[in-house]
Enzyme design. Structure first.
Site, PDB file in Angstrom:
ATOM      1  N   GLY A  49       0.677  -1.021   0.083  1.00 42.60           N
ATOM      2  CA  GLY A  49       0.081  -0.161  -0.163  1.00 42.60           C
ATOM      3  C   GLY A  49       0.924   1.303  -0.051  1.00 42.60           C
ATOM      4  CB  CYS A  94       5.232   2.044   7.519  1.00 40.99           C
ATOM      5  SG  CYS A  94       4.882   3.457   6.617  1.00 40.99           S
ATOM      6  CG  LEU A  95       6.374   0.928   1.437  1.00 42.45           C
ATOM      7  CD1 LEU A  95       5.863   1.373   0.019  1.00 42.45           C
ATOM      8  CD2 LEU A  95       7.555  -0.099   1.352  1.00 42.45           C
ATOM      9  CG  HIS A 136      -0.499   1.098   7.437  1.00 43.57           C
ATOM     10  ND1 HIS A 136       0.541   0.818   8.312  1.00 43.57           N
ATOM     11  CD2 HIS A 136       0.290   2.056   6.319  1.00 43.57           C
ATOM     12  CE1 HIS A 136       1.582   1.247   8.075  1.00 43.57           C
ATOM     13  NE2 HIS A 136       1.570   1.866   7.008  1.00 43.57           N
ATOM     14  CG  HIS A 140       0.827   6.810   5.478  1.00 47.68           C
ATOM     15  ND1 HIS A 140       1.785   7.283   6.221  1.00 47.68           N
ATOM     16  CD2 HIS A 140       0.777   5.366   5.517  1.00 47.68           C
ATOM     17  CE1 HIS A 140       2.577   6.322   6.441  1.00 47.68           C
ATOM     18  NE2 HIS A 140       2.055   5.128   5.907  1.00 47.68           N
TER      19      HIS A 140
END
Length: 170
Positions: A49, A94-95, A136, A140
């Site tokens: 995502g 998380c990226l 999630h 953001h």
């Protein structure tokens, strides 16, 4: 398509609350290209995502693909969770917080209303990994990170670990 730079914690831009997308913008070539670029960035990262906020575009949309084969791309524009039920603990990464994983409790099942890639209204019932991913990424869009669910001490440890990683890479 182009790879987009992903903002990393503690970048203050990750704390920006995203604005609603103007429906007229959805059909433009520029918006569609941005979606393609976000998918490429997410797949190559690799992730499941990516919220627009993570690539410094502060509008309410995200791309998701939780399939093993990476062949089920989903676009959520102006998403709203309208129902939540149950609870599950899932180890999230998380990226924007590379190399860090932590247990987070979220709703097990959700119903989300959104516009799809063509700007058409949709409603989706999601559970398990897809529900976690949507929640999630929606965080953001509200300027929240998964590490915000951690204690202040653990959050500070994450910040120090990332700073050390950056120093070693420099």
């Amino acid at each position: 398509m182009a790879m987009l730079p992903i903002l990393e914690f503690p970048d203050p831009r990750l704390r920006t609350k995203a604005a609603e997308v103007d429906v007229a913008e959805v059909g433009t070539a520029a918006f569609q290209q941005l979606l393609d670029d976000m998918f490429q960035t997410m797949y190559e990262a690799p992730g499941i995502g990516l919220a627009a906020s993570q690539v410094d575009v502060h509008q309410r949309f995200m791309v998701v693909d939780v399939s093993e084969e990476k062949n089920t791309p989903m676009v959520f524009i102006n998403p709203q969770v309208v129902e939540k039920s149950g609870g599950q603990v899932y180890q999230e990464g998380c990226l924007s917080v590379p190399g860090i994983f932590a247990d987070v409790t979220r709703a097990d099942a959700i119903v989300v209303r959104y516009l799809d890639r063509q700007g058409q209204p949709q409603e989706l019932a999601a559970d398990s990994l897809l529900a976690v991913c949507i929640q999630h990424e929606m965080d953001h869009l509200d300027g929240k990170l998964f590490i915000d669910y951690l204690s202040p001490l653990k959050r500070e440890m994450v910040r120090k670990k990332l700073a050390k990683q950056r120093k070693q890479m420099a």
